[in-house]
Motif scaffolding. Structure first.
Motif, short mmCIF file in Angstrom:
data_model
loop_
_atom_site.label_atom_id
_atom_site.label_comp_id
_atom_site.label_asym_id
_atom_site.label_seq_id
_atom_site.Cartn_x
_atom_site.Cartn_y
_atom_site.Cartn_z
N VAL A 197 0.81 -1.22 0.00
CA VAL A 197 0.00 0.00 0.00
C VAL A 197 0.84 1.27 0.00
O VAL A 197 0.34 2.36 -0.29
CB VAL A 197 -0.94 0.03 1.22
N GLY A 198 2.12 1.15 0.33
CA GLY A 198 2.98 2.33 0.35
C GLY A 198 4.42 1.95 0.07
O GLY A 198 4.82 0.79 0.25
N ILE A 199 5.19 2.92 -0.38
CA ILE A 199 6.59 2.65 -0.74
C ILE A 199 7.44 3.87 -0.45
O ILE A 199 7.00 5.01 -0.60
CB ILE A 199 6.69 2.25 -2.23
N LYS A 200 8.68 3.62 -0.02
CA LYS A 200 9.60 4.71 0.27
C LYS A 200 10.96 4.39 -0.33
O LYS A 200 11.61 3.42 0.04
CB LYS A 200 9.73 4.91 1.79
N SER A 201 11.39 5.23 -1.27
CA SER A 201 12.70 5.06 -1.89
C SER A 201 13.75 5.70 -1.01
O SER A 201 13.44 6.57 -0.20
CB SER A 201 12.71 5.69 -3.29
N PRO A 202 15.02 5.29 -1.14
CA PRO A 202 16.08 5.87 -0.32
C PRO A 202 16.11 7.39 -0.42
O PRO A 202 16.11 7.95 -1.52
CB PRO A 202 17.35 5.26 -0.92
N GLY A 203 16.09 8.07 0.71
CA GLY A 203 16.13 9.53 0.72
C GLY A 203 14.80 10.19 0.45
O GLY A 203 14.69 11.42 0.51
N GLY A 204 13.78 9.39 0.15
CA GLY A 204 12.48 9.96 -0.16
C GLY A 204 11.48 9.79 0.98
O GLY A 204 11.84 9.46 2.11
N ARG A 205 10.22 10.01 0.65
CA ARG A 205 9.14 9.86 1.62
C ARG A 205 8.19 8.77 1.15
O ARG A 205 8.18 8.42 -0.02
CB ARG A 205 8.37 11.17 1.79
#
Length: 222
Positions: free
Chosen positions: A182-190
């Motif tokens: 349901v959600g994803i966070k890339s390195p350095g992101g939100r």
């Protein structure tokens, strides 16, 4: 005193021990009108000036709570822990008052059942709930774990190496593992919403929802 309509968002926190005081202060920090009530003057003095209102009173006395205007509040939290009798009596009084949203702290399953029977709308067991959460984290590879409902959880976990470079649509995680990203966070992101076109990169963190067992099994794949 203002009428209940004007105090629909206000909260009466009864029992200012560790749980109740922490909750009351957090609500106050969020700009919520808070009435703190405790029968121990030391607890009351410690929070004086930090809450909207604070009072020393016996919460098992309906007249005392009436004088404080507790029945006018839209929400109330019974944070009394070890004194089970006082916890139950206070919750029952709030229910008799017709307080629309009553939360109560419990120290056991039996205590929880009684609180629900006398009128609590929500019952929490802070120590038990935290212990269960930490147990899931200690025994698994999850970064975080939140039980949403009975046998349904939200898990924060690292994306498995075999998923890197592929989209969620290509991976078919829901079909294979029975869970939904349901959600994803890339390195350095939100964190952001995940779609079938979302590509998994190295060191990506996922939020996965599903039946507890399935969510745990997926986390072990990372």
């Amino acid at each position: 005193m203002a009428d209940r309509k004007d105090r629909g968002d206000a909260v009466a926190v009864i029992g200012l021990g560790r749980f109740g005081s922490a909750l009351a202060l957090e609500l106050a920090d969020r700009g919520v009108e808070v009435l703190g009530v405790d029968n121990d003057s030391k607890n009351v003095q410690q929070l004086s000036g930090q809450l909207t209102h604070v009072a020393c009173a016996d919460s098992t006395d309906p007249d005392a709570l009436t004088q404080l205007g507790v029945e006018e509040f839209g929400r109330a939290v019974v944070g009394i822990g070890n004194d089970i009798e006082a916890s139950i009596l206070t919750t029952s009084i709030l229910a008799d008052f017709g307080v629309p949203d009553i939360w109560a702290k419990s120290i056991s399953r039996q205590h929880s059942r009684i609180l629900q029977r006398v009128g609590a709308h929500h019952v929490v067991q802070p120590e038990h709930d935290m212990g269960e959460r930490v147990a899931h984290l200690v025994t698994g590879r999850m970064l975080d774990y939140v039980e949403i409902d009975e046998d349904y959880a939200l898990v924060k976990t690292k994306a498995p190496g075999w998923a890197v470079g592929k989209t969620l649509g290509e991976l078919g995680i829901r079909t294979k593992y029975g869970v939904t990203v349901v959600g994803i966070k890339s390195p350095g992101g939100r964190f952001t919403y995940a779609t079938s076109e979302t590509t998994i990169h190295g060191h990506t963190v996922l939020l996965v929802a599903g039946e507890t067992g399935m969510a745990e099994r997926f986390a072990e794949e990372t």
